[in-house]
Design a protein around this motif. Structure first.
Motif, PDB file in Angstrom:
ATOM      1  N   ARG A 187      -5.229  -1.852  12.382  1.00  0.00           N
ATOM      2  CA  ARG A 187      -4.424  -1.854  11.150  1.00  0.00           C
ATOM      3  C   ARG A 187      -5.206  -2.460   9.991  1.00  0.00           C
ATOM      4  O   ARG A 187      -5.149  -1.962   8.856  1.00  0.00           O
ATOM      5  CB  ARG A 187      -3.131  -2.633  11.378  1.00  0.00           C
ATOM      6  CG  ARG A 187      -2.142  -1.946  12.298  1.00  0.00           C
ATOM      7  CD  ARG A 187      -0.998  -2.873  12.663  1.00  0.00           C
ATOM      8  NE  ARG A 187      -0.228  -3.273  11.492  1.00  0.00           N
ATOM      9  CZ  ARG A 187       0.740  -4.201  11.521  1.00  0.00           C
ATOM     10  NH1 ARG A 187       1.024  -4.816  12.664  1.00  0.00           N
ATOM     11  NH2 ARG A 187       1.402  -4.513  10.425  1.00  0.00           N
ATOM     12  N   TRP A 188      -5.929  -3.537  10.267  1.00  0.00           N
ATOM     13  CA  TRP A 188      -6.711  -4.194   9.215  1.00  0.00           C
ATOM     14  C   TRP A 188      -7.823  -3.273   8.712  1.00  0.00           C
ATOM     15  O   TRP A 188      -8.080  -3.185   7.507  1.00  0.00           O
ATOM     16  CB  TRP A 188      -7.287  -5.497   9.751  1.00  0.00           C
ATOM     17  CG  TRP A 188      -8.292  -6.152   8.846  1.00  0.00           C
ATOM     18  CD1 TRP A 188      -9.587  -6.426   9.124  1.00  0.00           C
ATOM     19  CD2 TRP A 188      -8.075  -6.617   7.510  1.00  0.00           C
ATOM     20  NE1 TRP A 188     -10.193  -7.025   8.055  1.00  0.00           N
ATOM     21  CE2 TRP A 188      -9.288  -7.161   7.043  1.00  0.00           C
ATOM     22  CE3 TRP A 188      -6.972  -6.626   6.654  1.00  0.00           C
ATOM     23  CZ2 TRP A 188      -9.429  -7.703   5.774  1.00  0.00           C
ATOM     24  CZ3 TRP A 188      -7.113  -7.165   5.385  1.00  0.00           C
ATOM     25  CH2 TRP A 188      -8.326  -7.696   4.959  1.00  0.00           C
ATOM     26  N   LYS A 189      -8.465  -2.565   9.640  1.00  0.00           N
ATOM     27  CA  LYS A 189      -9.529  -1.642   9.248  1.00  0.00           C
ATOM     28  C   LYS A 189      -8.973  -0.506   8.395  1.00  0.00           C
ATOM     29  O   LYS A 189      -9.567  -0.125   7.378  1.00  0.00           O
ATOM     30  CB  LYS A 189     -10.206  -1.085  10.502  1.00  0.00           C
ATOM     31  CG  LYS A 189     -11.413  -0.213  10.214  1.00  0.00           C
ATOM     32  CD  LYS A 189     -12.085   0.231  11.502  1.00  0.00           C
ATOM     33  CE  LYS A 189     -13.309   1.101  11.207  1.00  0.00           C
ATOM     34  NZ  LYS A 189     -13.973   1.539  12.469  1.00  0.00           N
ATOM     35  N   VAL A 190      -7.822   0.026   8.791  1.00  0.00           N
ATOM     36  CA  VAL A 190      -7.198   1.105   8.016  1.00  0.00           C
ATOM     37  C   VAL A 190      -6.793   0.601   6.634  1.00  0.00           C
ATOM     38  O   VAL A 190      -6.978   1.291   5.621  1.00  0.00           O
ATOM     39  CB  VAL A 190      -5.975   1.664   8.773  1.00  0.00           C
ATOM     40  CG1 VAL A 190      -5.187   2.616   7.886  1.00  0.00           C
ATOM     41  CG2 VAL A 190      -6.422   2.381  10.039  1.00  0.00           C
ATOM     42  N   LEU A 191      -6.239  -0.623   6.573  1.00  0.00           N
ATOM     43  CA  LEU A 191      -5.823  -1.192   5.288  1.00  0.00           C
ATOM     44  C   LEU A 191      -7.027  -1.392   4.377  1.00  0.00           C
ATOM     45  O   LEU A 191      -6.971  -1.068   3.177  1.00  0.00           O
ATOM     46  CB  LEU A 191      -5.106  -2.521   5.519  1.00  0.00           C
ATOM     47  CG  LEU A 191      -4.593  -3.239   4.264  1.00  0.00           C
ATOM     48  CD1 LEU A 191      -3.575  -2.380   3.531  1.00  0.00           C
ATOM     49  CD2 LEU A 191      -3.990  -4.590   4.621  1.00  0.00           C
ATOM     50  N   GLN A 192      -8.121  -1.916   4.925  1.00  0.00           N
ATOM     51  CA  GLN A 192      -9.333  -2.088   4.121  1.00  0.00           C
ATOM     52  C   GLN A 192      -9.831  -0.748   3.594  1.00  0.00           C
ATOM     53  O   GLN A 192     -10.201  -0.631   2.417  1.00  0.00           O
ATOM     54  CB  GLN A 192     -10.429  -2.749   4.964  1.00  0.00           C
ATOM     55  CG  GLN A 192     -10.264  -4.249   5.154  1.00  0.00           C
ATOM     56  CD  GLN A 192     -11.425  -4.840   5.916  1.00  0.00           C
ATOM     57  OE1 GLN A 192     -11.784  -4.380   6.997  1.00  0.00           O
ATOM     58  NE2 GLN A 192     -12.043  -5.863   5.362  1.00  0.00           N
ATOM     59  N   GLY A 193      -9.836   0.254   4.470  1.00  0.00           N
ATOM     60  CA  GLY A 193     -10.268   1.582   4.037  1.00  0.00           C
ATOM     61  C   GLY A 193      -9.371   2.148   2.948  1.00  0.00           C
ATOM     62  O   GLY A 193      -9.855   2.774   1.997  1.00  0.00           O
ATOM     63  N   SER A 194      -8.063   1.906   3.071  1.00  0.00           N
ATOM     64  CA  SER A 194      -7.128   2.396   2.058  1.00  0.00           C
ATOM     65  C   SER A 194      -7.379   1.734   0.709  1.00  0.00           C
ATOM     66  O   SER A 194      -7.334   2.393  -0.335  1.00  0.00           O
ATOM     67  CB  SER A 194      -5.688   2.128   2.509  1.00  0.00           C
ATOM     68  OG  SER A 194      -5.404   2.778   3.731  1.00  0.00           O
ATOM     69  N   ILE A 195      -7.649   0.425   0.738  1.00  0.00           N
ATOM     70  CA  ILE A 195      -7.905  -0.297  -0.512  1.00  0.00           C
ATOM     71  C   ILE A 195      -9.181   0.209  -1.171  1.00  0.00           C
ATOM     72  O   ILE A 195      -9.219   0.464  -2.386  1.00  0.00           O
ATOM     73  CB  ILE A 195      -7.991  -1.811  -0.244  1.00  0.00           C
ATOM     74  CG1 ILE A 195      -6.632  -2.346   0.227  1.00  0.00           C
ATOM     75  CG2 ILE A 195      -8.442  -2.558  -1.493  1.00  0.00           C
ATOM     76  CD1 ILE A 195      -6.671  -3.785   0.679  1.00  0.00           C
ATOM     77  N   GLU A 196     -10.242   0.357  -0.371  1.00  0.00           N
ATOM     78  CA  GLU A 196     -11.514   0.829  -0.930  1.00  0.00           C
ATOM     79  C   GLU A 196     -11.374   2.246  -1.475  1.00  0.00           C
ATOM     80  O   GLU A 196     -11.907   2.569  -2.540  1.00  0.00           O
ATOM     81  CB  GLU A 196     -12.608   0.775   0.143  1.00  0.00           C
ATOM     82  CG  GLU A 196     -12.964  -0.634   0.610  1.00  0.00           C
ATOM     83  CD  GLU A 196     -13.492  -1.502  -0.510  1.00  0.00           C
ATOM     84  OE1 GLU A 196     -14.081  -0.955  -1.469  1.00  0.00           O
ATOM     85  OE2 GLU A 196     -13.296  -2.733  -0.448  1.00  0.00           O
TER      86      GLU A 196
ATOM     87  N   ARG B  95       0.828  -1.213   0.000  1.00  0.00           N
ATOM     88  CA  ARG B  95       0.000   0.000   0.000  1.00  0.00           C
ATOM     89  C   ARG B  95       0.862   1.262   0.000  1.00  0.00           C
ATOM     90  O   ARG B  95       0.574   2.219  -0.731  1.00  0.00           O
ATOM     91  CB  ARG B  95      -0.907  -0.005   1.230  1.00  0.00           C
ATOM     92  CG  ARG B  95      -1.780   1.237   1.380  1.00  0.00           C
ATOM     93  CD  ARG B  95      -2.298   1.372   2.791  1.00  0.00           C
ATOM     94  NE  ARG B  95      -1.197   1.511   3.743  1.00  0.00           N
ATOM     95  CZ  ARG B  95      -1.357   1.480   5.062  1.00  0.00           C
ATOM     96  NH1 ARG B  95      -2.553   1.285   5.581  1.00  0.00           N
ATOM     97  NH2 ARG B  95      -0.314   1.626   5.858  1.00  0.00           N
ATOM     98  N   ASP B  96       1.911   1.258   0.806  1.00  0.00           N
ATOM     99  CA  ASP B  96       2.763   2.448   0.890  1.00  0.00           C
ATOM    100  C   ASP B  96       3.518   2.706  -0.411  1.00  0.00           C
ATOM    101  O   ASP B  96       3.975   3.833  -0.649  1.00  0.00           O
ATOM    102  CB  ASP B  96       3.758   2.292   2.045  1.00  0.00           C
ATOM    103  CG  ASP B  96       3.061   2.237   3.403  1.00  0.00           C
ATOM    104  OD1 ASP B  96       1.911   2.704   3.486  1.00  0.00           O
ATOM    105  OD2 ASP B  96       3.664   1.708   4.360  1.00  0.00           O
ATOM    106  N   ALA B  97       3.660   1.650  -1.240  1.00  0.00           N
ATOM    107  CA  ALA B  97       4.376   1.814  -2.508  1.00  0.00           C
ATOM    108  C   ALA B  97       3.467   2.306  -3.639  1.00  0.00           C
ATOM    109  O   ALA B  97       3.944   2.539  -4.749  1.00  0.00           O
ATOM    110  CB  ALA B  97       5.027   0.487  -2.909  1.00  0.00           C
ATOM    111  N   TRP B  98       2.176   2.441  -3.358  1.00  0.00           N
ATOM    112  CA  TRP B  98       1.263   2.917  -4.397  1.00  0.00           C
ATOM    113  C   TRP B  98       1.610   4.344  -4.815  1.00  0.00           C
ATOM    114  O   TRP B  98       1.879   5.204  -3.970  1.00  0.00           O
ATOM    115  CB  TRP B  98      -0.173   2.899  -3.898  1.00  0.00           C
ATOM    116  CG  TRP B  98      -0.794   1.536  -3.843  1.00  0.00           C
ATOM    117  CD1 TRP B  98      -0.379   0.423  -4.505  1.00  0.00           C
ATOM    118  CD2 TRP B  98      -1.934   1.144  -3.073  1.00  0.00           C
ATOM    119  NE1 TRP B  98      -1.187  -0.639  -4.205  1.00  0.00           N
ATOM    120  CE2 TRP B  98      -2.153  -0.228  -3.331  1.00  0.00           C
ATOM    121  CE3 TRP B  98      -2.789   1.807  -2.207  1.00  0.00           C
ATOM    122  CZ2 TRP B  98      -3.189  -0.935  -2.745  1.00  0.00           C
ATOM    123  CZ3 TRP B  98      -3.827   1.104  -1.618  1.00  0.00           C
ATOM    124  CH2 TRP B  98      -4.023  -0.251  -1.888  1.00  0.00           C
TER     125      TRP B  98
END
Length: 461
Positions: free
Chosen positions: A242-251, A176-179
């Motif tokens: 962390r999982w919630k933040v990652l899901q939000g970032s993907i969406e 995600r950080d590499a996007w």
């Protein structure tokens, strides 16, 4: 008389000896039973005072070792308890007490037989109490041991799962950080990034299932009155966060990519925004039909500003006397405004070879019409080596086609309508146009039926 008296004394002595032996045996047995009852009661209280099972594997292992020592202590007492209970059972077999107790009257002493019955009843009660306490204590010990084993197993599963999920989340967060920011991406690569993001989301299904499983294990422990330690609870909360933040970032990433692809991708109309100048703005209705906003006059209209000017110019031709000439002049003016006077029929035929343009009765939406017009004007610019204002030409031609074949602005038109409009105004001989259009509704033998001919005439008129 002496003989009788001696016999009575002998029997009395024997009875006294038996009573003393009975009293001595029953007294020792009662003392042992009372000692067992007190010891079991103390152990039961000690077991109740043990701390609740902890929420950390290390703490549970320490509690398990302590409880195992406690169980060994209880177990070591077992042979003595069983021996005393067996002695009590043997005693009761020799001295049953089935007879009901006599109701004593005042002033009467208890008979020796009644005394034996009372002692037997007391032994029976003590033996029952001791047996019940022993069974209860051993059952509680086993239950607590099993509870500890299950708890330890679940805690080890939780800790192993948290370590595994922490690594998976760290790896996913690295991706995600590499996007790259969506604004820095090439328009042509938007679809590839959308597909990659969807694939990345699917690959995280195992992480999603792992988080679900670990939370379910924690819930099961809570139901069993086992609460995670502060350290484990914080670690689990951190993983969930962390999982919630990652899901939000993907969406959010997927939404940004899809919005960018919609607004700027191949299927967008963004490049047509330059077809108008300030104070005009090109806008799009929900069915993809464009309309135009005049911010200065605060008005909206379906027609392009240049198309409005063209219609006003066409009204100047109304003073031509003969209708045939008047119509021809107006069509010529529209043809030149749309730059279709430079388009040869063969160029149109090449554009019409696209698979979606093969079925005449197929209904096109606005995006498909724009694709066809864009390909046409790009081909014109390439063949003629001239500079063509493609956004303006596409928007003007789209406006004209919608006015002719979709005046209600439903955003739909037949492929045959699209072809008819362009062929009618292209640079070609009239007979070639007729032949091509008739070929669109004829069968392989060069013949057509009434329905298809009616459709062709309807589109032409």
């Amino acid at each position: 008389m002496n003989l009788c008296w001696n016999e009575i004394k002998r029997k009395s002595h024997n009875i006294r000896a038996r009573l003393e032996a009975f009293s001595d045996n029953s007294g020792k047995l009662q003392l042992s039973l009372q000692e067992i009852i007190e010891w079991l009661t103390a152990k039961d209280e000690e077991l109740s005072e043990q701390l609740p099972i902890g929420g950390d594997a290390g703490a549970v292992q320490h509690q398990r070792e302590f409880h195992q020592a406690f169980m060994e202590d209880v177990k070591s007492r077992g042979p003595f308890i069983y021996s005393v209970l067996e002695s009590a059972q043997a005693f009761l077999a020799q001295h049953p007490f089935q007879e009901p107790e006599d109701t004593l009257t005042d002033g009467k002493e208890v008979s020796p037989r009644r005394r034996i019955f009372n002692v037997s009843r007391s032994v029976w009660k003590q033996a029952n109490v001791a047996s019940d306490l022993w069974e209860k204590l051993t059952a509680r010990c086993v239950d607590r041991h099993r509870h500890m084993e299950r708890t330890l197993e679940r805690l080890l599963q939780i800790q192993a799962a948290m370590e595994e999920l922490a690594g998976a989340l760290e790896q996913a967060e690295g991706v995600r950080d590499a996007w790259e920011p969506v604004g820095d991406l090439f328009i042509d690569s938007l679809q590839d990034h959308i597909d990659a993001t969807k694939l990345f989301k699917e690959e995280l299904t195992q992480v999603k299932e792992g988080m679900k499983q670990i939370n379910e294990l924690a819930h099961q422990l809570a139901i069993a009155d086992v609460h995670l330690s502060m350290e484990n609870a914080r670690a689990l909360e951190h993983l969930n966060s962390r999982w919630k933040v990652l899901q939000g970032s993907i969406e959010e990433r997927l939404k940004q990519l899809q919005d960018a692809h919609r607004d700027f991708g191949p299927g967008s109309q963004h490049f047509l925004s330059s077809s108008v100048q300030i104070p005009w703005e090109r806008a799009i209705s929900p069915n993809k039909v464009p309309y135009y906003i005049n911010h200065q006059a605060q008005t909206t209209c379906w027609d392009h500003p240049k198309m409005t000017e063209l219609y006003q110019a066409l009204s100047d031709l109304n003073n031509i006397k003969f209708s045939a000439y008047r119509t021809a002049m107006k069509l010529r003016r529209v043809q030149k405004a749309l730059r279709l006077d430079l388009v040869a029929l063969r160029s149109l035929v090449e554009v019409f070879r696209e698979p979606e343009l093969q079925q005449g009765e197929h209904v096109m939406d606005v995006v498909e019409v724009i694709h066809g017009l864009t390909a046409l004007y790009e081909k014109l610019e390439e063949e003629r080596s001239i500079l063509v204002n493609i956004p303006l030409c596409v928007d003007m031609c789209l406006n004209w086609l919608l006015n002719v074949y979709d005046s209600a602005r439903n955003g739909k038109m037949r492929v045959l309508s699209f072809k008819m409009g362009l062929v009618s105004l292209c640079n070609a001989d009239v007979q070639e146009k007729y032949k091509y259009l008739f070929h669109q509704v004829s069968a392989s033998g060069g013949l057509t039926d009434q329905r298809h001919l009616s459709l062709l005439l309807h589109e032409a008129i």
